[in-house]
Enzyme design. Structure first.
Site, PDB file in Angstrom:
ATOM      1  N   ASP A  17     104.433 -53.837  51.249  1.00  0.00           N
ATOM      2  CA  ASP A  17     105.441 -53.401  50.279  1.00  0.00           C
ATOM      3  C   ASP A  17     105.911 -54.607  49.461  1.00  0.00           C
ATOM      4  OD1 ASP A  17     107.730 -52.576  48.960  1.00  0.00           O
ATOM      5  OD2 ASP A  17     108.748 -51.793  50.737  1.00  0.00           O
ATOM      6  N   LYS A  65     120.645 -56.949  44.607  1.00  0.00           N
ATOM      7  CA  LYS A  65     120.189 -56.825  45.992  1.00  0.00           C
ATOM      8  C   LYS A  65     119.828 -58.188  46.587  1.00  0.00           C
ATOM      9  CE  LYS A  65     116.816 -54.048  48.544  1.00  0.00           C
ATOM     10  NZ  LYS A  65     115.806 -52.994  48.337  1.00  0.00           N
ATOM     11  N   GLU A 119     112.630 -49.830  54.555  1.00  0.00           N
ATOM     12  CA  GLU A 119     111.804 -49.270  53.479  1.00  0.00           C
ATOM     13  C   GLU A 119     110.375 -48.938  53.925  1.00  0.00           C
ATOM     14  OE1 GLU A 119     112.458 -52.285  50.549  1.00  0.00           O
ATOM     15  OE2 GLU A 119     114.516 -51.606  50.252  1.00  0.00           O
ATOM     16  N   ASP A 141     116.557 -44.904  47.789  1.00  0.00           N
ATOM     17  CA  ASP A 141     115.862 -46.192  47.769  1.00  0.00           C
ATOM     18  C   ASP A 141     116.652 -47.074  46.807  1.00  0.00           C
ATOM     19  OD1 ASP A 141     114.205 -48.337  47.311  1.00  0.00           O
ATOM     20  OD2 ASP A 141     112.531 -47.174  46.506  1.00  0.00           O
TER      21      ASP A 141
END
Ligand code: AMP
Length: 550
Positions: A201, A71, A178, A9
């Site tokens: 999420d 990211k 994810e 992850d």
């Protein structure tokens, strides 16, 4: 070498690695025995790369050489408005790379020249640390990996994440979404009949929603959506703005231009936010934050309550709830038909988020799924399935965006609609529009807007060497495919002659192959240097902890 596959992850704020051992998922301790590694990279004044807590700790004194939230920048253009916003609020300097991509400039000490890093290289340093931690935990090399990305990532962001994996010496078997990984972990944990699951999420940098149908042998994504620019950091920024306004109001000082003070305030904002998840009040105390107009040091001391914080971020929470409900509707599911709600990401520990999700769905979210680790566990499960000899759970994911081409007048024409199950392929026929037309230019985009300028152009290609004929007489079949990783490729065939056209969608911002090779070797040199110097190799520490001290 074993067939172990790392499930990684690669988060905006924290990263985590898991492996399935003897059929059971196991989260590997990284970074001094912690199960998560802050996704933070720094260059110290001696030119050494620091990753994780070591990098985070020195951020205040070395803000411009410390990279947080890479990211948010991966696979984006330097002039992309989202990226510009992220760059604007970052303490480090960026410039445009050779292809208009983003390069992060870090300097090893005051007299050194800045070095421009590709975002992929920064992510590779995080991935490399996770890889090393796993290797020293297992005592042998591990190269295979499944890496997760937000469901909403475009082709380019996925490609860039794969490249980061390669630079770190990983063989990336698959990129998975994810929320899908979270559901996979959940499906593996809770066997039973078919269940409909909605995943909310909210991590440090992105918001993702997926709606899935899970049974003991199939995990099928029904719909997915997300906002690649809404996450915990935006919530922190609201608190940061509040603190800046308070300092200005009460002390008449503007600290916006002071990088170190801003870093301390940003950290304090995040700490206060996290505290407010457990407590009704949070205190902020930052001595010697700046210098007041009268030359005296400014010691910031203030308090805020949960209600104030909730009021600052209501619009963000509203946005997530709207997207959550509309994705469920898009999946063709009534809210009452959702059997389970899974909350993923550190931000979902916020009480008002839990409350708002429960209220909107009239159901309490599932407990017992660890929000920080579940994505890596799902990736590890997917990894073990990919190398397993017997078929296990089948994963059917979808593409999060329309894939299309530019049609006449700049209108976007969809070829593969969003929420199509991947891998998938679709063929379209094109004809010439003028007599003796020698070539056809086709622009491929990804996105959901009607006009191509508002979508992301993946690249373009030109079909050349068409036979001289009257208009409309040449027929070319172009097939578009999306792999199980969500990566797009295009092939063309002249229908009459059967001649294949070798075409490639030239992604404008992929790193060149020789550049990647150089980065791989730089990465290895750095690793060897770190080991030779006896600097921290986190996995070794992790192993000590496993051996008895932990
Ligand atoms: P993730 O990307 O899933 O690691 O989530 C990280 C984000 O969750 C960061 O913005 C953190 O500040 C936030 N976070 C972590 N713990 C909590 C908490 N207890 N309450 C609210 N936010 C949190």
């Amino acid at each position: 070498m074993t067939s172990r596959v790392l499930g990684i992850d690669l988060g905006t704020t924290n990263s985590c690695v898991a492996v399935v051992e003897g059929g059971t998922p196991l989260v590997v301790p990284v970074d001094r025995g912690f199960y998560t590694l802050p996704s933070v990279v720094a260059v110290d004044p001696d030119g050494k790369h620091l990753v994780g807590r070591a990098a985070k700790r020195q951020a205040v004194v070395n803000a411009e050489n410390t990279v947080f939230a890479a990211k948010r920048l991966i696979g984006r253009d330097f002039d992309d408005p989202f990226a510009s916003r992220a760059i604007g609020s970052s303490p480090f300097n960026c410039k445009a790379g050779p292809e208009g991509d983003i390069r992060i400039q870090l300097t090893a000490g005051p007299n050194a020249e800045p070095h421009a890093y590709a975002v992929q290289e920064i992510s590779a340093l995080v991935l490399g640390d996770l890889k090393r931690a796993a290797e020293s935990y297992f005592g042998e090399p591990v190269v295979k990996a499944v890496i997760t990305v937000p469901a909403y990532f475009t082709d380019r962001q996925r490609q860039a994440t794969m490249d980061a994996g390669r630079i770190a010496g990983l063989d990336v078997l698959r990129i998975i979404n994810e929320p899908t990984a979270a559901a996979l972990a959940y499906g593996a944990l809770q066997k039973g009949g078919q269940r409909k699951v909605a995943v909310y999420d909210l991590g440090g940098g992105t918001f993702d929603v997926s709606v899935l149908a899970i049974s003991s042998d199939v995990v099928e994504v029904l719909a997915t959506a997300g906002d690649a620019f809404l996450g915990g950091r935006d919530f922190d920024d609201r608190l940061l703005e509040w603190l800046l306004a308070l300092i200005e109001r009460e002390h008449g000082v503007s600290v916006g231009g002071d990088r170190n003070a801003m870093q301390r305030l940003r950290d304090a904002a995040e700490v206060a936010k996290i505290e407010l998840s457990d407590q009704l009040h949070a205190k902020v105390a930052l001595p010697f934050l700046a210098t007041r107009r009268d030359g005296q040091p400014l010691h910031l001391q203030c308090e805020l309550d949960r209600g104030q914080y909730e009021a600052m971020v209501t619009d963000y929470v509203d946005r997530t709830i709207e997207m959550f409900l509309s994705t469920i509707a898009h999946a063709g599911v009534q809210p009452g038909e959702i059997d389970e709600i899974i909350l993923v990401g550190g931000m979902t520990r916020t009480p008002c988020i839990q409350r708002r999700v429960s209220d909107a769905m009239n159901k309490t979210p599932a407990s017992g799924v660890h929000a920080d680790l579940v994505v890596a566990v799902g990736a590890a499960i997917q990894g073990s399935l990919l190398v397993a000899s017997s078929p296990g759970v089948k994963l059917m994911d979808v593409t999060p965006h329309n894939l299309g081409i530019m049609a006449f007048g700049g209108l976007a024409e969809t070829v593969i609609p969003k929420d199509t199950t991947i891998p998938t392929e679709f063929t379209r026929s094109f004809t010439t529009v003028t007599d003796n037309q020698e070539q056809v230019r086709i622009i491929v985009y990804q996105g959901d807007a009607r006009h191509i300028e508002r979508n992301e152009v993946l690249g373009e290609f030109t079909l050349t060497g068409l036979p001289p004929k009257v208009r409309g007489a040449v027929n070319i079949e172009v097939s578009f495919s999306i792999s199980a990783d969500g990566i797009v490729s295009v092939a063309a065939r002249d229908k009459e002659t059967g001649r294949e056209q070798a075409i490639q969608v030239t992604g404008r911002h992929r790193l060149h192959e020789d550049e990647i090779r150089r980065m791989v070797s730089d990465h290895q040199d750095n690793l060897l240097a770190a080991i030779a110097e006896g600097t921290q190799v986190p996995g070794e520490v992790a192993q000590t902890l496993i051996a008895g001290e932990g």
